[in-house]
Design a protein around this motif. Structure first.
Motif, PDB file in Angstrom:
ATOM      1  N   TYR A 130      41.673  31.994  43.526  1.00  0.00           N
ATOM      2  CA  TYR A 130      40.590  32.170  44.972  1.00  0.00           C
ATOM      3  C   TYR A 130      39.806  32.638  44.229  1.00  0.00           C
ATOM      4  CZ  TYR A 130      45.206  33.283  47.600  1.00  0.00           C
ATOM      5  OH  TYR A 130      46.296  33.233  47.724  1.00  0.00           O
TER       6      TYR A 130
ATOM      7  N   GLU B 138      48.292  31.351  43.396  1.00  0.00           N
ATOM      8  CA  GLU B 138      47.274  30.368  44.449  1.00  0.00           C
ATOM      9  C   GLU B 138      45.797  31.437  43.607  1.00  0.00           C
ATOM     10  OE1 GLU B 138      45.772  28.592  46.406  1.00  0.00           O
ATOM     11  OE2 GLU B 138      48.014  28.510  47.413  1.00  0.00           O
TER      12      GLU B 138
ATOM     13  N   ARG C 296      38.015  32.182  49.403  1.00  0.00           N
ATOM     14  CA  ARG C 296      38.771  30.849  49.344  1.00  0.00           C
ATOM     15  C   ARG C 296      40.096  30.487  48.399  1.00  0.00           C
ATOM     16  NH1 ARG C 296      36.173  26.721  50.503  1.00  0.00           N
ATOM     17  NH2 ARG C 296      38.417  25.137  49.480  1.00  0.00           N
ATOM     18  N   ASN C 297      40.717  30.307  49.120  1.00  0.00           N
ATOM     19  CA  ASN C 297      41.602  29.326  47.742  1.00  0.00           C
ATOM     20  C   ASN C 297      41.296  28.139  47.635  1.00  0.00           C
ATOM     21  OD1 ASN C 297      42.970  27.793  49.363  1.00  0.00           O
ATOM     22  ND2 ASN C 297      44.254  29.821  50.592  1.00  0.00           N
ATOM     23  N   SER C 298      42.115  26.607  46.901  1.00  0.00           N
ATOM     24  CA  SER C 298      41.534  25.561  46.476  1.00  0.00           C
ATOM     25  C   SER C 298      41.709  24.896  47.530  1.00  0.00           C
ATOM     26  CB  SER C 298      42.270  25.758  45.344  1.00  0.00           C
ATOM     27  OG  SER C 298      43.728  25.311  45.963  1.00  0.00           O
ATOM     28  N   SER C 299      42.183  25.348  49.000  1.00  0.00           N
ATOM     29  CA  SER C 299      42.086  24.715  50.039  1.00  0.00           C
ATOM     30  C   SER C 299      41.415  25.347  51.788  1.00  0.00           C
ATOM     31  CB  SER C 299      43.804  23.945  50.607  1.00  0.00           C
ATOM     32  OG  SER C 299      44.472  25.130  50.490  1.00  0.00           O
ATOM     33  N   HIS C 300      41.480  26.649  51.455  1.00  0.00           N
ATOM     34  CA  HIS C 300      41.015  27.016  52.817  1.00  0.00           C
ATOM     35  C   HIS C 300      40.260  28.319  52.847  1.00  0.00           C
ATOM     36  CE1 HIS C 300      44.569  28.482  52.591  1.00  0.00           C
ATOM     37  NE2 HIS C 300      44.578  29.137  53.719  1.00  0.00           N
ATOM     38  N   MET C 301      39.537  28.878  53.692  1.00  0.00           N
ATOM     39  CA  MET C 301      39.158  29.351  53.978  1.00  0.00           C
ATOM     40  C   MET C 301      40.242  31.204  54.034  1.00  0.00           C
ATOM     41  SD  MET C 301      36.185  29.457  52.737  1.00  0.00           S
ATOM     42  CE  MET C 301      34.746  30.460  53.313  1.00  0.00           C
ATOM     43  N   VAL C 302      39.673  32.088  53.418  1.00  0.00           N
ATOM     44  CA  VAL C 302      40.920  33.174  53.843  1.00  0.00           C
ATOM     45  C   VAL C 302      40.731  34.309  54.617  1.00  0.00           C
ATOM     46  CG1 VAL C 302      42.743  34.619  52.490  1.00  0.00           C
ATOM     47  CG2 VAL C 302      41.852  32.639  51.866  1.00  0.00           C
TER      48      VAL C 302
END
Length: 161
Positions: free
Chosen positions: A124, A122, A93-99
């Motif tokens: 991760y 970004e 994930r990054n700071s806002s959502h699942m990658v």
């Protein structure tokens, strides 16, 4: 004693007062139509009421310059003293959502997430989710992110002597 219907293969105890790490035995008495019965007792059953512990999720490196077809590697520390860890899965994930979605990693203590498309600038993180052998689950996210930095170093023009 609980009586089961004939041909029953499952018993659920909703009001059992079990203690964590308590040791129990189950005794079953089966009787036929003529009144003849047999009694069997299980081996020791130890109760596990706690999920596994994921104590550390740490990246091998905290900076990468990769943005296409990247691999992120994290070391994971986990254990379950009562029933053992069955398997773990991970997601990036990054700071806002699942990658990525969660992917099975078995009982391996190293996560290697491959084929990732990362964005410069970004950070991760890796989320690790472990199940123990009685189905209890815990999740932990790495506290140290991997930063994607694809900018080259600036040229130094000063005299370094």
């Amino acid at each position: 004693m609980t009586e089961l219907s004939s041909n029953a293969t499952k018993l659920t105890c909703n009001d059992c007062q079990l203690n964590h790490q308590g040791t129990y035995h189950i005794t079953v008495r089966v009787q036929n139509g003529a009144g003849v019965y047999t009694v069997e007792t299980t081996d020791e059953i130890k109760v596990d009421l706690t999920p596994p512990i994921v104590s550390k999720v740490v990246p091998v490196t905290d900076v990468t310059s990769c943005i296409t077809n990247c691999t992120l590697v994290f070391n994971v520390t986990f254990f379950d003293r009562e029933s053992g860890v069955e398997s773990c899965s991970y997601a990036i994930r990054n700071s806002s959502h699942m990658v990525t979605g969660f992917l099975n990693n078995g009982a391996r203590k190293t996560v290697e997430a491959t084929g990732l498309q990362l964005v410069a600038g970004e950070r991760y993180y890796t989320a690790v989710r472990c199940d123990n052998n009685v189905g209890l689950v815990t999740e932990q996210v790495s506290t140290i992110p991997v930063l994607v930095d694809d900018t080259p170093p600036t040229k130094v023009t000063e005299n370094l002597l």
